[in-house]
Design a protein around this motif. Structure first.
Motif, short mmCIF file in Angstrom:
data_model
loop_
_atom_site.label_atom_id
_atom_site.label_comp_id
_atom_site.label_asym_id
_atom_site.label_seq_id
_atom_site.Cartn_x
_atom_site.Cartn_y
_atom_site.Cartn_z
N ALA A 182 0.96 -1.37 -0.12
CA ALA A 182 0.33 0.10 -0.15
C ALA A 182 0.88 1.25 0.05
O ALA A 182 0.19 2.37 -0.05
CB ALA A 182 -1.05 0.10 1.21
N TRP A 183 2.23 1.06 0.21
CA TRP A 183 3.03 2.48 0.11
C TRP A 183 3.60 2.79 -1.15
O TRP A 183 4.19 3.86 -1.32
CB TRP A 183 4.22 1.85 0.98
N VAL A 184 3.25 2.12 -2.26
CA VAL A 184 3.93 2.53 -3.49
C VAL A 184 3.19 3.91 -4.09
O VAL A 184 1.99 3.90 -3.86
CB VAL A 184 3.26 1.20 -4.66
N GLY A 185 4.11 4.71 -4.55
CA GLY A 185 3.56 6.06 -4.64
C GLY A 185 3.77 6.97 -3.69
O GLY A 185 3.29 8.37 -4.00
N ARG A 186 4.03 6.37 -2.59
CA ARG A 186 4.00 7.27 -1.40
C ARG A 186 5.32 7.48 -0.82
O ARG A 186 6.31 6.86 -1.41
CB ARG A 186 3.03 6.87 -0.12
N GLU A 187 5.73 8.41 0.23
CA GLU A 187 6.98 8.63 0.51
C GLU A 187 6.92 8.29 2.05
O GLU A 187 6.05 8.22 2.93
CB GLU A 187 7.07 10.44 0.72
N ARG A 197 10.97 7.66 -1.62
CA ARG A 197 9.57 7.47 -2.42
C ARG A 197 9.69 5.94 -2.92
O ARG A 197 10.49 5.59 -3.30
CB ARG A 197 9.94 8.47 -3.51
N ILE A 198 8.65 5.39 -2.58
CA ILE A 198 8.37 4.17 -2.79
C ILE A 198 7.77 3.72 -4.37
O ILE A 198 6.86 4.44 -4.74
CB ILE A 198 7.38 3.34 -1.84
N VAL A 199 8.53 3.06 -5.08
CA VAL A 199 8.26 3.38 -6.44
C VAL A 199 7.68 1.97 -7.13
O VAL A 199 6.89 2.00 -8.00
CB VAL A 199 9.68 3.51 -7.13
N ALA A 243 7.37 -9.34 -2.93
CA ALA A 243 7.61 -9.44 -1.31
C ALA A 243 8.83 -8.17 -1.21
O ALA A 243 9.72 -7.96 -1.81
CB ALA A 243 8.20 -10.37 -0.69
N GLY A 244 8.10 -7.04 -0.47
CA GLY A 244 8.82 -6.08 -0.37
C GLY A 244 8.71 -4.83 -1.23
O GLY A 244 7.90 -5.22 -2.18
N VAL A 245 9.40 -3.90 -1.15
CA VAL A 245 9.33 -2.82 -2.18
C VAL A 245 10.48 -1.88 -2.43
O VAL A 245 11.49 -2.05 -1.72
CB VAL A 245 8.31 -1.62 -1.82
N TYR A 246 10.73 -1.44 -3.64
CA TYR A 246 11.75 -0.73 -4.15
C TYR A 246 11.49 0.71 -3.69
O TYR A 246 10.51 1.53 -3.93
CB TYR A 246 12.09 -0.82 -5.55
N ALA A 247 12.63 1.58 -3.44
CA ALA A 247 12.37 2.97 -3.26
C ALA A 247 13.61 3.79 -3.77
O ALA A 247 14.82 3.36 -3.96
CB ALA A 247 12.56 3.22 -1.68
#
Length: 264
Positions: A182-187, A197-199, A243-247
């Motif tokens: 849910a954090w993608v696109g947010r900071e 910034r989660i990309v 699993a996880g996110v890039y930033a």
């Protein structure tokens, strides 16, 4: 909104080797200082050695790398002795060169993960050839973006160790597994100054399933995301186990375990 704290910091000075735990880290636009600054080049193919193609390179995960005070890197073999590119070449059966500059068109081979699960790491399975660092500054050997993070909630949901996913930050949160989707696109504000910034969600390859040093093989590290968290990481891509996110880094900063993490 306070969503958690930094639990662990890690970096990987040589791509596809085991990494090191940090007690503090400077994070710039190029990610954690000293992270993925070197790679091993397969001189026969001109491509980077990566355990994403485990038939050739699973053995890289028997070796660990640590940054040295003079800006170099120390590689340690499974027996605890120091190792160099000559020993790695002999162990892997291919001529390797340790490089610090990314050559033009640098790419890695990525075995189709489900095929590796079904047929084993020794089987010849289809591979794709992937360019590096589409969302990272010039330099370094990042798969996509310069920072990778994952939550303890996701690790608990999958039931595996953080080392398998090779994150820079492990965050302690109160959310359920895969909360970071849910954090993608947010900071994220991490500590006093670092802003990220989660990309994109992080698609998983066969690497987390492999033996990592003393850690045995664990198919669940891919199978569970494949069953529970298939996402489209970027437009035009198919749904993949994530699993996880890039930033990306918006504002550099110094962080330590325990730093507060806020979602903006």
């Amino acid at each position: 909104m306070l969503i958690g704290h930094v639990e662990r910091l890690r970096r990987y000075p040589v791509k596809s080797l085991l990494g090191e735990e940090l007690s503090a880290a400077e994070v710039s636009g190029r990610g954690v200082a000293g992270d993925r600054e070197r790679a091993l080049l397969d001189l026969a193919t001109g491509r980077l050695a990566s355990a994403k193609n485990p038939r050739l390179w699973a053995g890289l995960l028997r070796y660990s790398a640590a940054a040295t005070a003079d800006g170099g890197v120390a590689i340690t073999g499974p027996d605890g002795r120091s190792a160099d590119e000559t020993e790695l070449s002999e162990a892997l059966g291919r001529k390797l060169a340790l490089i610090a500059e990314r050559p033009p068109g640098a790419a890695v081979e990525r075995a189709v993960p489900e095929e590796v699960l079904a047929r084993g790491i020794e089987a010849e399975v289809p591979v794709t050839v992937n360019a590096l660092g589409r969302a990272a500054p010039e330099g370094g050997f990042f798969d996509f973006a310069p920072v990778h993070l994952i939550t303890d909630a996701t690790l608990c949901a999958v039931g595996v160790e953080a080392e398998r996913y090779r994150p820079n930050l492990v965050l302690r949160t109160e959310g359920e597994g895969f909360v970071e989707n849910a954090w993608v696109g947010r900071e994220l504000a991490v500590g006093e100054t670092l802003r990220l910034r989660i990309v994109a969600p992080t698609p998983r390859c066969a690497v987390p399933t492999l033996r990592h040093g003393p850690l045995p093989r664990r198919a669940e590290s891919l199978r569970v995301p494949a069953e529970r968290n298939r996402l489209v990481p970027l437009e035009g891509m198919p749904a993949l186990p994530c699993a996880g996110v890039y930033a990306q880094v918006l504002t550099p900063g110094r962080i330590e375990p325990g730093a507060e993490v806020r979602l903006n």
